[in-house]
Design an enzyme around this catalytic site. Structure first.
Site, PDB file in Angstrom:
ATOM      1  N   LYS A   1      -4.473  13.694 -17.292  1.00 47.03           N
ATOM      2  CA  LYS A   1      -4.889  14.931 -16.619  1.00 47.03           C
ATOM      3  C   LYS A   1      -4.763  16.064 -17.640  1.00 47.03           C
ATOM      4  O   LYS A   1      -3.803  16.098 -18.419  1.00 47.03           O
ATOM      5  CB  LYS A   1      -3.986  15.197 -15.415  1.00 47.03           C
ATOM      6  CG  LYS A   1      -4.366  16.445 -14.625  1.00 47.03           C
ATOM      7  CD  LYS A   1      -3.469  16.613 -13.379  1.00 47.03           C
ATOM      8  CE  LYS A   1      -3.894  17.826 -12.547  1.00 47.03           C
ATOM      9  NZ  LYS A   1      -3.040  18.017 -11.352  1.00 47.03           N
TER      10      LYS A   1
ATOM     11  N   SER B   1      -5.512  18.556  -6.832  1.00 44.22           N
ATOM     12  CA  SER B   1      -6.144  19.003  -8.041  1.00 44.22           C
ATOM     13  C   SER B   1      -6.446  17.904  -9.059  1.00 44.22           C
ATOM     14  O   SER B   1      -7.255  18.121  -9.964  1.00 44.22           O
ATOM     15  CB  SER B   1      -5.255  20.054  -8.705  1.00 44.22           C
ATOM     16  OG  SER B   1      -4.025  19.477  -9.104  1.00 44.22           O
TER      17      SER B   1
ATOM     18  N   SER C   1      -1.365  16.912  -4.925  1.00 42.60           N
ATOM     19  CA  SER C   1      -2.439  16.706  -5.906  1.00 42.60           C
ATOM     20  C   SER C   1      -2.536  15.336  -6.568  1.00 42.60           C
ATOM     21  O   SER C   1      -3.497  15.084  -7.288  1.00 42.60           O
ATOM     22  CB  SER C   1      -2.333  17.739  -7.013  1.00 42.60           C
ATOM     23  OG  SER C   1      -2.920  18.936  -6.587  1.00 42.60           O
TER      24      SER C   1
HETATM   25  N1  GLN Z   1      -3.736  21.695  -2.804  1.00 41.26           N
HETATM   26  C1  GLN Z   1      -2.465  22.288  -3.060  1.00 41.26           C
HETATM   27  C2  GLN Z   1      -2.651  23.629  -3.701  1.00 41.26           C
HETATM   28  O1  GLN Z   1      -3.744  24.048  -3.798  1.00 41.26           O
HETATM   29  C3  GLN Z   1      -1.633  21.390  -3.940  1.00 41.26           C
HETATM   30  C4  GLN Z   1      -2.073  21.382  -5.333  1.00 41.26           C
HETATM   31  C5  GLN Z   1      -1.198  20.540  -6.215  1.00 41.26           C
HETATM   32  O2  GLN Z   1      -0.485  19.664  -5.740  1.00 41.26           O
HETATM   33  N2  GLN Z   1      -1.226  20.847  -7.491  1.00 41.26           N
HETATM   34  O3  GLN Z   1      -1.734  24.283  -4.088  1.00 41.26           O
END
Ligand code: GLN
Length: 482
Positions: A76, A151, A175
């Site tokens: 990532k 994400s 995410s």
């Molecule tokens: N969807 C959540 C956010 O927008 C979690 C994102 C994540 O786990 N990085 O913060």
């Protein structure tokens, strides 16, 4: 060759069925051919990958047998990788070449794994659909008109489309698990502190945790073996030995007690989705597990608490992007203030700005007690609910996300609907617990994930529970493309 799991590639390499260079080139070709339709990679590190593969081939011929030696994977783009573009999905870091390796990158390098490239992600990991990436959204390989989740959508899509046998990812509120669910792959978010956060671009430091996205639980164990461990450079990393996470994969599940949090199965859960989850739970009962209802009474507070704490932490973490030290700087600033203001206005996308504003607000002296302190107190109650549940059961099971992959733009107009994507995953981050999402069925041809949540440092148990399901079902083998 690309249909092989990480474990199969690992043994194929050691048996001499193919070389690391061959399999690495195979995946690189596949990325070049297929990724234009998915956009799951921000950078492909072809030259470095071939070099690493050749080095691994030499070591394998010399008799070295480390499990990940010569095995390709993707990172990532939130992990700093020495000499390689590291953007965190942002214009702010569009041209940033990291001068050092994150601990996760260093650990995988030491294990001899071959990095194919960096995967696309929501900007600074803020999002649930990959639509906030500066580099354009990733498309879900099951249906390119739909999001891959976020994400870590690039990592999940790359593994689903078999452009990489495994990828690293991070999970602050869901995410790893949510994109794994939407793309039909396996995603493990370990206990907070299990994997070092050093060199992992920070979003919300008390929640961020790295983990693997793979085809199978067995592969997740293999990745975790190399990713996990104490790191003196991260003060929140926990000094606990790393077991061989493959050791207990085959333990019987007879006598396992599964807790079903009643709040997660309450009204609002799509009955078709619930059926899929119930069917997976029946499979566990056939494997010898028993089921018990439990309660997480404060779970409805998870999303609001998260959207105070995560923005608060991100507003301080992202203050470093000021145009002075590294990253984007606006053109021809007239003075210092103009430079700060325009650099940040031009360098960050809308979602990131929204979070910085919320975070700055809840930390301001007039509102600190009302929002931030209150959120911290409520966080403790949410955590205590899980502690109480784990006094009665071994693992919890629930859906990973409220729906399968949704269409592009379906949720972008209203940030609140997007925030509800993580309704089943966020509590785990607030409590610092481990959780895994595994493919457990399909709804209208789209994958659905089952989430399994464990007690602190119970990764071996989670992987065992996930692996046993994958021994008797085939959902993890379903592929969107050949
Ligand atoms: N969807 C959540 C956010 O927008 C979690 C994102 C994540 O786990 N990085 O913060």
């Amino acid at each position: 060759m690309h249909n092989k799991t990480l474990s199969e590639i690992s043994s194929g390499l050691r048996n001499g069925d193919f070389s690391s260079e061959e399999i690495t080139r195979h995946f690189l070709n596949r990325i070049n051919q297929l990724d234009p339709q998915f956009n799951s990679f921000i950078a492909v590190t072809e030259e470095q990958a071939i070099q690493q593969a050749r080095q691994a081939d030499k070591m394998i011929s010399a008799g070295e047998t480390q499990a990940l030696l010569g095995v390709p994977f993707a990172h990532k783009d939130i992990f700093c990788t020495e000499g390689v573009l590291t953007t965190s999905g942002s214009k702010m870091l569009e041209n940033f070449i990291s001068p050092y390796d994150s601990t996760v990158a260093a650990n995988l390098k030491r294990a001899g794994a071959v990095n194919l490239g960096k995967t696309n992600m929501d900007e600074f990991a803020m999002g649930s659909s990959n639509e906030t990436s500066f580099f354009g959204p990733v498309k879900n390989p099951w249906d390119v008109t739909r999001v891959p989740g976020g994400s870590s959508g690039g990592s999940a899509a790359a593994v689903a489309a078999r452009l990489a046998p495994a990828a690293t990812a991070t999970d602050t509120g869901g995410s790893i698990r949510q994109p794994a669910s939407l793309c039909g792959v396996t995603g493990l978010k370990p206990t907070y502190g299990r994997i070092s956060r050093w060199g992992m671009i920070a979003f919300a430091s008390s929640l961020d945790q790295a983990g693997p996205i793979t085809q199978t639980a067995e592969d997740a164990a293999l990745m975790l073996n190399s990713m996990a461990g104490f790191d003196p450079k991260d003060s929140t990393s926990v000094d606990q030995p790393v077991p061989d996470y493959r050791a207990n994969l085959n333990d019987s599940l007879k006598g396992l007690t599964i807790g079903l949090p009643k709040e997660y199965f309450a009204s609002g859960l799509d009955p078709k989705l619930e059926n899929i989850i119930q069917e997976a739970i029946s499979e566990y009962q056939r494997l010898g597990a028993t089921v018990k209802e439990v309660s997480l009474p404060n779970s409805s507070l998870s999303v609001p608490v998260y959207y105070v704490i995560a923005p608060a932490e991100c507003s301080t973490n992202l203050s470093r992007f000021d145009g002075v030290r590294y990253g984007y700087r606006c053109a021809e600033p007239i003075n210092l203030e103009d430079m700060y203001t325009r650099t940040r206005s031009e360098g960050f996308g809308d979602e990131v700005k929204r979070r910085i504003l919320i975070g700055t607000y809840v930390l301001s002296s007039g509102f600190y007690d009302a929002y931030y302190i209150q959120a911290q107190k409520t966080r403790r109650l949410i955590q205590q609910d899980f502690v109480n549940a784990f006094e009665q059961v071994d693992v919890l099971m629930a859906p990973t996300s409220p729906s399968p992959a949704f269409k592009f733009d379906e949720k972008t107009a209203d940030p609140l609907t997007m925030y509800l994507e993580d309704i089943y995953t966020i509590g785990v981050n607030l409590a610092g617990l481990p959780g895994i999402s595994i493919p457990a069925g399909q709804l209208d041809g789209l994958p659905v994930g089952l989430q399994i949540i464990g007690n602190y440092f119970s990764e071996s148990k989670l992987l065992n529970v996930a692996h046993q399901y994958q021994q008797v079902t085939g959902w993890h083998k379903a592929q969107p493309i050949d």
